[in-house]
Design an enzyme around this catalytic site. Structure first.
Site, PDB file in Angstrom:
ATOM      1  N   GLY A  69       0.735  -1.233   0.114  1.00  0.00           N
ATOM      2  CA  GLY A  69      -0.038   0.008   0.016  1.00  0.00           C
ATOM      3  C   GLY A  69       0.741   1.168   0.078  1.00  0.00           C
ATOM      4  O   GLY A  69       0.420   2.391  -0.727  1.00  0.00           O
ATOM      5  N   ASN A 149      -7.868   3.444   9.183  1.00  0.00           N
ATOM      6  CA  ASN A 149      -7.237   2.219   9.723  1.00  0.00           C
ATOM      7  C   ASN A 149      -7.248   2.471  11.325  1.00  0.00           C
ATOM      8  O   ASN A 149      -6.773   1.227  11.853  1.00  0.00           O
ATOM      9  CB  ASN A 149      -5.758   2.253   9.240  1.00  0.00           C
ATOM     10  CG  ASN A 149      -5.055   3.527   9.522  1.00  0.00           C
ATOM     11  OD1 ASN A 149      -5.437   4.451   9.032  1.00  0.00           O
ATOM     12  ND2 ASN A 149      -3.917   3.489  10.043  1.00  0.00           N
ATOM     13  N   GLN A 179      -7.605  -0.717   3.797  1.00  0.00           N
ATOM     14  CA  GLN A 179      -8.456  -1.546   4.874  1.00  0.00           C
ATOM     15  C   GLN A 179      -9.788  -1.688   4.455  1.00  0.00           C
ATOM     16  O   GLN A 179     -10.717  -2.321   5.036  1.00  0.00           O
ATOM     17  CB  GLN A 179      -8.418  -0.540   6.275  1.00  0.00           C
ATOM     18  CG  GLN A 179      -7.358  -0.422   6.924  1.00  0.00           C
ATOM     19  CD  GLN A 179      -6.709  -1.540   7.472  1.00  0.00           C
ATOM     20  OE1 GLN A 179      -7.159  -2.621   7.752  1.00  0.00           O
ATOM     21  NE2 GLN A 179      -5.363  -1.461   7.882  1.00  0.00           N
ATOM     22  N   SER A 197      -3.157  -3.653  -0.231  1.00  0.00           N
ATOM     23  CA  SER A 197      -2.112  -4.164   0.105  1.00  0.00           C
ATOM     24  C   SER A 197      -2.505  -5.612   0.320  1.00  0.00           C
ATOM     25  O   SER A 197      -3.614  -5.744   1.000  1.00  0.00           O
ATOM     26  CB  SER A 197      -1.720  -3.506   1.312  1.00  0.00           C
ATOM     27  OG  SER A 197      -0.469  -4.092   2.228  1.00  0.00           O
ATOM     28  N   HIS A 199      -1.030  -7.971   2.540  1.00  0.00           N
ATOM     29  CA  HIS A 199      -1.020  -8.685   3.932  1.00  0.00           C
ATOM     30  C   HIS A 199      -2.071  -8.120   4.905  1.00  0.00           C
ATOM     31  O   HIS A 199      -2.163  -8.762   6.172  1.00  0.00           O
ATOM     32  CB  HIS A 199       0.420  -8.372   4.574  1.00  0.00           C
ATOM     33  CG  HIS A 199       0.594  -6.998   4.944  1.00  0.00           C
ATOM     34  ND1 HIS A 199       0.608  -6.422   6.340  1.00  0.00           N
ATOM     35  CD2 HIS A 199       0.831  -5.695   4.365  1.00  0.00           C
ATOM     36  CE1 HIS A 199       0.749  -5.296   6.498  1.00  0.00           C
ATOM     37  NE2 HIS A 199       0.933  -4.767   5.424  1.00  0.00           N
ATOM     38  N   THR A 235      11.772  -6.660 -11.389  1.00  0.00           N
ATOM     39  CA  THR A 235      11.332  -7.943 -11.784  1.00  0.00           C
ATOM     40  C   THR A 235       9.865  -8.324 -11.065  1.00  0.00           C
ATOM     41  O   THR A 235       9.816  -7.973  -9.728  1.00  0.00           O
ATOM     42  CB  THR A 235      12.405  -8.785 -11.129  1.00  0.00           C
ATOM     43  OG1 THR A 235      13.685  -8.647 -11.773  1.00  0.00           O
ATOM     44  CG2 THR A 235      11.933 -10.468 -11.428  1.00  0.00           C
ATOM     45  N   CYS A 322       2.010   1.507  11.617  1.00  0.00           N
ATOM     46  CA  CYS A 322       2.973   2.123  10.953  1.00  0.00           C
ATOM     47  C   CYS A 322       3.440   3.588  11.504  1.00  0.00           C
ATOM     48  O   CYS A 322       4.330   4.343  11.113  1.00  0.00           O
ATOM     49  CB  CYS A 322       2.181   2.526   9.470  1.00  0.00           C
ATOM     50  SG  CYS A 322       1.925   1.001   8.325  1.00  0.00           S
TER      51      CYS A 322
END
Length: 378
Positions: A69, A149, A179, A197, A199, A235, A322
């Site tokens: 994210g 969040n 979220q 995101s 995870h 990559t 975060c």
């Protein structure tokens, strides 16, 4: 162990892990390679793009994979503002965005952009009329978080996006949906850019995507060999993409069931209000997303409560992982009573959690809070 910190990160799902390991073993080739193994890996990635695009009502060529994210937000914000700066200088966001949005706007303000930071009410909602009044011919970009969040407030993104275009059709609208994705039904009809995101939905860390509506221009902030149409060189993270797609499939297949399950868990924990004095629910108690709940307890330090729960095998947070190491998260003051700023914890759920876990949490809180209040008053 009771894990109630799913807004920080989720445990990778069994089916997701299986898909990731299979990809690492059998589709490990570089998707940019011209040989058969590279081609087979590329086809899996194309299938994942199609599947994710279908979930959000977008198109395959509008999906760009990122490391998560934060990178998606940075690409969206800096990419648009650099590409459109000759058309205007004003950009708009809210005061309660994730740091990966707010700090981008802070930097752009330092670079000379006119930045408007919108206030929110005590439940975390923006005033849409105030937003629209701020938009003028000079406004090139707006970024509004889909689901907060910290407290789980759900902004009316469809209405916001529609009204932005009615006021200025050239204003680009971005939403941080980290979220929201996997928890709410999302359609990008009124959204120009959207960050996600993996995870947060039981995929692995280090993978996410940015939706970019066709026609929206972004200047590069990453340069390299030109993968993903040159927007995000590097990559391709094949196993990450396959894991993200598998997690997305599972989340949306069980969307209503998961929403109902977490709603019951949230409701059970909210029932604590009737059993303990001076407890406050931050945000919209009735309409917030059921996956996130912010609780304040008078005369109890949030960090002390966190570690007391940890001693009992219950894991929560004091807010966004975060920003929790910052001495003061300024965004929190807009929806948490000033007297409760240091007395708040966030509990956040997933479909892995159970109602029984919520009942254990409640009983533990009922035991711990009176003792911590006695200790605090000494």
């Amino acid at each position: 162990m009771i894990y109630f910190d799913n807004s920080a990160t989720t445990k990778i799902g069994d089916e997701v892990l299986k898909a990731v390991l299979d990809t690492m073993e059998n589709n490990f080739a570089n998707a940019s390679s011209l040989h058969r193994l590279g081609y087979e890996t590329e086809q899996k990635i194309i299938s994942a793009k199609k599947g994710i695009a279908n979930i959000i009502g977008g198109k395959e060529d509008e999906i760009y994979f990122t490391s998560g994210g934060t990178e998606a937000n940075n690409i969206a914000i800096f990419g648009v503002c650099d590409a459109y700066k000759k058309y205007g200088n004003k950009i708009i966001t809210t005061k309660i965005e994730h740091p990966s949005v707010l700090k981008c706007f802070n930097e752009l303000e330092n670079r000379g952009f006119e930045v408007c930071y919108l206030d929110v009410d005590n439940k975390g909602y923006i005033n849409i009329d105030n937003l629209i009044n701020e938009i003028d011919d000079n406004t090139i970009f707006v970024s509004i978080m889909y689901v907060n969040n910290e407290i789980g407030t759900i902004q009316n993104i469809d209405e916001i996006g529609k009204k932005i275009k009615e006021k200025n059709k050239n204003t680009i609208f971005h939403t941080d949906a980290v979220q929201a994705f996997g928890k709410l039904k999302i359609n990008v009809k009124y959204i120009d850019l959207m960050s996600v995101s993996g995870h947060k939905i039981h995929s692995q860390k280090g993978i996410g995507f940015l939706y970019v509506k066709n026609g929206v221009r972004l200047n590069n902030i990453i340069f390299g060999a030109g993968q993903q149409k040159g927007l995000r060189s590097g990559t391709i993270n094949s196993e990450g993409i396959i894991g993200l797609y598998k997690a997305s499939e599972i989340a949306y297949k069980n969307l209503n069931e998961n929403f109902e399950k977490t709603s019951k868990i949230r409701k059970e924990i909210i029932s604590l209000k009737d059993k303990i004095k001076d407890m406050c629910i931050n945000g919209d108690e009735e309409n917030g997303i059921p996956y996130i709940l912010s609780l304040s307890f008078k005369d109890v330090k949030g960090e002390v409560l966190l570690h007391s729960l940890e001693d009992k095998g219950i894991f929560v947070s004091t807010g966004s992982a975060c920003s929790s190491k910052n001495k003061k998260d300024l965004s929190t003051i807009y929806y948490v009573n000033e007297n409760n700023l240091g007395s708040t914890i966030r509990v956040s759920f997933s479909f892995d959690n159970t109602l029984e876990e919520a009942k254990i949490f409640n009983n533990t809180i009922l035991d711990i809070i009176p003792m911590l209040r006695i200790y605090t008053k000494r």
